[in-house]
Design a protein around this motif. Sequence first.
Motif, PDB file in Angstrom:
ATOM      1  N   ARG A   1      -1.741   8.282 -15.461  1.00  0.00           N
ATOM      2  CA  ARG A   1      -2.477   7.695 -14.709  1.00  0.00           C
ATOM      3  C   ARG A   1      -3.681   7.584 -14.922  1.00  0.00           C
ATOM      4  O   ARG A   1      -4.671   5.907 -14.897  1.00  0.00           O
ATOM      5  N   ILE A   2      -4.471   7.867 -14.259  1.00  0.00           N
ATOM      6  CA  ILE A   2      -6.177   7.654 -13.963  1.00  0.00           C
ATOM      7  C   ILE A   2      -6.090   9.267 -14.325  1.00  0.00           C
ATOM      8  O   ILE A   2      -6.070  10.236 -14.859  1.00  0.00           O
ATOM      9  N   PRO A   3      -7.996   9.059 -14.609  1.00  0.00           N
ATOM     10  CA  PRO A   3      -8.501  10.579 -14.959  1.00  0.00           C
ATOM     11  C   PRO A   3      -8.139  11.732 -13.665  1.00  0.00           C
ATOM     12  O   PRO A   3      -8.538  11.255 -12.679  1.00  0.00           O
ATOM     13  N   LEU A   4      -8.398  12.414 -14.315  1.00  0.00           N
ATOM     14  CA  LEU A   4      -8.291  13.831 -13.969  1.00  0.00           C
ATOM     15  C   LEU A   4      -8.835  14.048 -12.571  1.00  0.00           C
ATOM     16  O   LEU A   4      -8.482  14.470 -11.106  1.00  0.00           O
ATOM     17  N   GLY A   5     -10.325  13.785 -12.760  1.00  0.00           N
ATOM     18  CA  GLY A   5     -11.667  13.557 -11.839  1.00  0.00           C
ATOM     19  C   GLY A   5     -11.148  12.884 -10.510  1.00  0.00           C
ATOM     20  O   GLY A   5     -11.540  13.048  -9.290  1.00  0.00           O
ATOM     21  N   THR A   6     -10.947  11.744 -11.216  1.00  0.00           N
ATOM     22  CA  THR A   6     -10.910  10.909  -9.916  1.00  0.00           C
ATOM     23  C   THR A   6      -9.259  11.130  -9.079  1.00  0.00           C
ATOM     24  O   THR A   6      -9.333  11.442  -7.621  1.00  0.00           O
ATOM     25  N   ALA A   7      -8.406  11.658  -9.498  1.00  0.00           N
ATOM     26  CA  ALA A   7      -7.014  12.429  -8.819  1.00  0.00           C
ATOM     27  C   ALA A   7      -7.607  13.579  -7.927  1.00  0.00           C
ATOM     28  O   ALA A   7      -7.140  13.605  -7.066  1.00  0.00           O
ATOM     29  N   VAL A   8      -8.315  14.411  -9.067  1.00  0.00           N
ATOM     30  CA  VAL A   8      -8.342  15.593  -8.135  1.00  0.00           C
ATOM     31  C   VAL A   8      -9.321  14.645  -6.887  1.00  0.00           C
ATOM     32  O   VAL A   8      -9.567  15.694  -5.512  1.00  0.00           O
ATOM     33  N   ALA A   9     -10.068  14.173  -6.836  1.00  0.00           N
ATOM     34  CA  ALA A   9     -11.719  13.514  -5.641  1.00  0.00           C
ATOM     35  C   ALA A   9     -10.119  12.548  -4.401  1.00  0.00           C
ATOM     36  O   ALA A   9     -10.324  13.562  -3.269  1.00  0.00           O
ATOM     37  N   ILE A  10      -9.222  12.213  -4.856  1.00  0.00           N
ATOM     38  CA  ILE A  10      -8.684  11.329  -3.889  1.00  0.00           C
ATOM     39  C   ILE A  10      -7.584  12.968  -3.384  1.00  0.00           C
ATOM     40  O   ILE A  10      -7.404  12.197  -2.143  1.00  0.00           O
ATOM     41  N   GLU A  11      -6.996  13.065  -4.472  1.00  0.00           N
ATOM     42  CA  GLU A  11      -6.249  14.351  -3.762  1.00  0.00           C
ATOM     43  C   GLU A  11      -6.746  15.553  -2.752  1.00  0.00           C
ATOM     44  O   GLU A  11      -6.850  15.669  -1.201  1.00  0.00           O
ATOM     45  N   PHE A  12      -8.730  15.386  -2.778  1.00  0.00           N
ATOM     46  CA  PHE A  12      -9.202  15.691  -1.349  1.00  0.00           C
ATOM     47  C   PHE A  12      -9.206  15.702  -0.229  1.00  0.00           C
ATOM     48  O   PHE A  12      -9.554  15.832   0.905  1.00  0.00           O
ATOM     49  N   ALA A  13      -8.811  13.895  -0.136  1.00  0.00           N
ATOM     50  CA  ALA A  13      -8.653  13.692   1.090  1.00  0.00           C
ATOM     51  C   ALA A  13      -7.378  14.606   2.362  1.00  0.00           C
ATOM     52  O   ALA A  13      -7.629  14.195   3.349  1.00  0.00           O
ATOM     53  N   GLY A  14      -6.588  15.026   1.761  1.00  0.00           N
ATOM     54  CA  GLY A  14      -5.656  15.410   1.934  1.00  0.00           C
ATOM     55  C   GLY A  14      -6.159  17.000   3.170  1.00  0.00           C
ATOM     56  O   GLY A  14      -6.611  16.857   4.650  1.00  0.00           O
ATOM     57  N   PRO A  15      -6.977  17.824   2.369  1.00  0.00           N
ATOM     58  CA  PRO A  15      -7.531  19.126   3.012  1.00  0.00           C
ATOM     59  C   PRO A  15      -8.857  18.368   3.184  1.00  0.00           C
ATOM     60  O   PRO A  15      -8.998  19.466   4.874  1.00  0.00           O
ATOM     61  N   VAL A  16      -9.592  17.949   3.324  1.00  0.00           N
ATOM     62  CA  VAL A  16     -10.817  17.223   4.181  1.00  0.00           C
ATOM     63  C   VAL A  16     -10.214  17.103   5.230  1.00  0.00           C
ATOM     64  O   VAL A  16     -10.990  17.482   6.237  1.00  0.00           O
ATOM     65  N   ALA A  17      -9.080  15.898   6.051  1.00  0.00           N
ATOM     66  CA  ALA A  17      -8.902  15.634   6.613  1.00  0.00           C
ATOM     67  C   ALA A  17      -7.979  16.610   8.096  1.00  0.00           C
ATOM     68  O   ALA A  17      -8.519  16.771   9.266  1.00  0.00           O
ATOM     69  N   VAL A  18      -7.467  17.579   6.561  1.00  0.00           N
ATOM     70  CA  VAL A  18      -7.022  19.094   7.817  1.00  0.00           C
ATOM     71  C   VAL A  18      -8.476  20.154   8.378  1.00  0.00           C
ATOM     72  O   VAL A  18      -8.576  20.656  10.016  1.00  0.00           O
ATOM     73  N   ALA A  19      -9.774  19.693   7.641  1.00  0.00           N
ATOM     74  CA  ALA A  19     -11.065  20.743   7.452  1.00  0.00           C
ATOM     75  C   ALA A  19     -11.081  19.421   8.980  1.00  0.00           C
ATOM     76  O   ALA A  19     -11.779  20.548  10.279  1.00  0.00           O
ATOM     77  N   ALA A  20     -11.257  18.348   9.164  1.00  0.00           N
ATOM     78  CA  ALA A  20     -11.982  17.519  10.286  1.00  0.00           C
ATOM     79  C   ALA A  20     -11.064  18.161  11.681  1.00  0.00           C
ATOM     80  O   ALA A  20     -11.943  18.146  12.409  1.00  0.00           O
ATOM     81  N   LEU A  21      -9.880  17.900  11.323  1.00  0.00           N
ATOM     82  CA  LEU A  21      -9.054  17.833  12.177  1.00  0.00           C
ATOM     83  C   LEU A  21      -9.253  19.536  13.447  1.00  0.00           C
ATOM     84  O   LEU A  21      -8.369  19.160  14.692  1.00  0.00           O
ATOM     85  N   GLY A  22      -8.893  20.161  12.314  1.00  0.00           N
ATOM     86  CA  GLY A  22      -9.002  21.781  12.504  1.00  0.00           C
ATOM     87  C   GLY A  22     -10.367  22.557  13.037  1.00  0.00           C
ATOM     88  O   GLY A  22      -9.881  23.805  13.939  1.00  0.00           O
ATOM     89  N   SER A  23     -11.152  21.908  12.800  1.00  0.00           N
ATOM     90  CA  SER A  23     -12.697  22.136  13.580  1.00  0.00           C
ATOM     91  C   SER A  23     -12.849  22.175  14.682  1.00  0.00           C
ATOM     92  O   SER A  23     -12.806  20.616  14.995  1.00  0.00           O
ATOM     93  N   ARG A  24     -14.025  22.931  15.696  1.00  0.00           N
ATOM     94  CA  ARG A  24     -14.565  22.327  17.013  1.00  0.00           C
ATOM     95  C   ARG A  24     -16.219  22.735  16.537  1.00  0.00           C
ATOM     96  O   ARG A  24     -16.975  22.858  17.542  1.00  0.00           O
ATOM     97  N   ARG A  25     -16.252  23.582  15.713  1.00  0.00           N
ATOM     98  CA  ARG A  25     -18.214  23.811  15.698  1.00  0.00           C
ATOM     99  C   ARG A  25     -18.506  22.504  14.895  1.00  0.00           C
ATOM    100  O   ARG A  25     -18.438  21.677  13.745  1.00  0.00           O
ATOM    101  N   VAL A  26     -20.179  22.172  14.995  1.00  0.00           N
ATOM    102  CA  VAL A  26     -20.563  21.346  14.338  1.00  0.00           C
ATOM    103  C   VAL A  26     -20.942  21.491  13.043  1.00  0.00           C
ATOM    104  O   VAL A  26     -21.107  20.710  12.189  1.00  0.00           O
ATOM    105  N   ARG A  27     -21.214  23.388  13.092  1.00  0.00           N
ATOM    106  CA  ARG A  27     -21.486  23.061  11.686  1.00  0.00           C
ATOM    107  C   ARG A  27     -20.519  23.076  10.194  1.00  0.00           C
ATOM    108  O   ARG A  27     -20.718  22.623  10.032  1.00  0.00           O
TER     109      ARG A  27
END
Length: 302
Positions: free
Chosen positions: A94-120
Motif C-alpha cells: 500500500r505504501i512505498p517500501l522505504g516508507t514502510a521500512v522507516a516507520i517499522e524502525f520505530a520498534g527497534p529504536v524504541a527498544v534501543a532507547a529504553l534498553g540503553s544507559r550510556r550517553v553514547r
Amino acid sequence: MSSPTRPLPGWSVPLFFIVGAVSQYLGAAIGVFLFETIEPATVAWLRAAAAAAVLVCWRRPWRVRWTRHSLLVTAGFGLVTVCMNVAFYESISRIPLGTAVAIEFAGPVAVAALGSRRVRDGLAVLLVAAGVVLLAGTQTRGQSDVSADVQWVGVALALIAAVMWAGYILLGKRVADTGDGVDSLAVGMALGAAVLAPILVTTQSLRDASVFADPRTWLLGAGIGVLSSAIPYALDQRVLATIGRARFALLLALLPATAAVVGAAVLAQHPSVGEIGGIALVMLALVISARAAPAAQGPAAP
C-alpha cells in the motif's frame, strides 16, 4: 536440553548480521514477483511455513526437553514473528517500501532507547531516528498518486509491524538466552504458521485458490522462506546470544543500507541523495555505538 550456544567473537557480530540482512533482502526481491498474483499476507505465510519446514528438518527440535514455560515463550515468539511479516508485507503493498521500512524502525529504536544507559548510545539512537526521518521524508515525496486512505492503512500496518518488531527483539533475546534459540525459532515459526494458516489460506482461497496449484508459488515461497527467514533469523539467534537487546536494535539499523545495496543490484532501485544522507546518519550511529562497547553484554534492561 542441548548445549548452550557459544557466543560469537565480538569482531564477527557485524559480519554475521550483514550476511543475514543481505539474505533477507534477496528474499524480499523474490517476493516482488509474487505480489502480482498472491495476497501479500499469503506470501508472508508461505515465507513462514517454508522457513519452519527447513528449520525443523535441520534442528529436529523434538530432541529438546521442553517445559510449559519455554513452549509458551516460543509460541509467543513465533506468533509475533509471523504477524510482523504479515503486517509488513501488507504495508508495502500500500505504501512505498522505504516508507514502510522507516516507520517499522520505530520498534527497534524504541527498544534501543529504553534498553540503553550510556550517553553514547543515547546519541546513537538520536542519529538513527534522524536518519529514519530523513529516509521517510525522501520516500514519501512524489507519492500523490496513492490515495490518502490507502496510505493511512499502509502506515497503520507499518506501525503494527514496528510493535511486532520490538516484540521480536524482546522475545528473541529471551529464547536466545536459553541456549536453544534456533530450536525455539524452528518450533515458534512452525506454531505461528500453523495457527495463522486457517485465516490466511482461507483468505487467499476465497480470492484465488488456483495459485496453490501452481508449482511456481511453492518454489518461490520456499526461496523466500529460506532467504528471508531461515537464514537471517538463525543468524539473529547467534547474534542475540552474544549481545544485548539495545545493541541488537541498533544493528538492525543496518537494514536500510543493506536494502539500498540489494535494491540497486537486483531491482535497479538507485538511492537518492536524501536516502544516502539518511543511511549515512544510521551508519554514523552504529560507529558511535560500537566504539568502546563490551565484547558481550548480558540481557539489557527492557
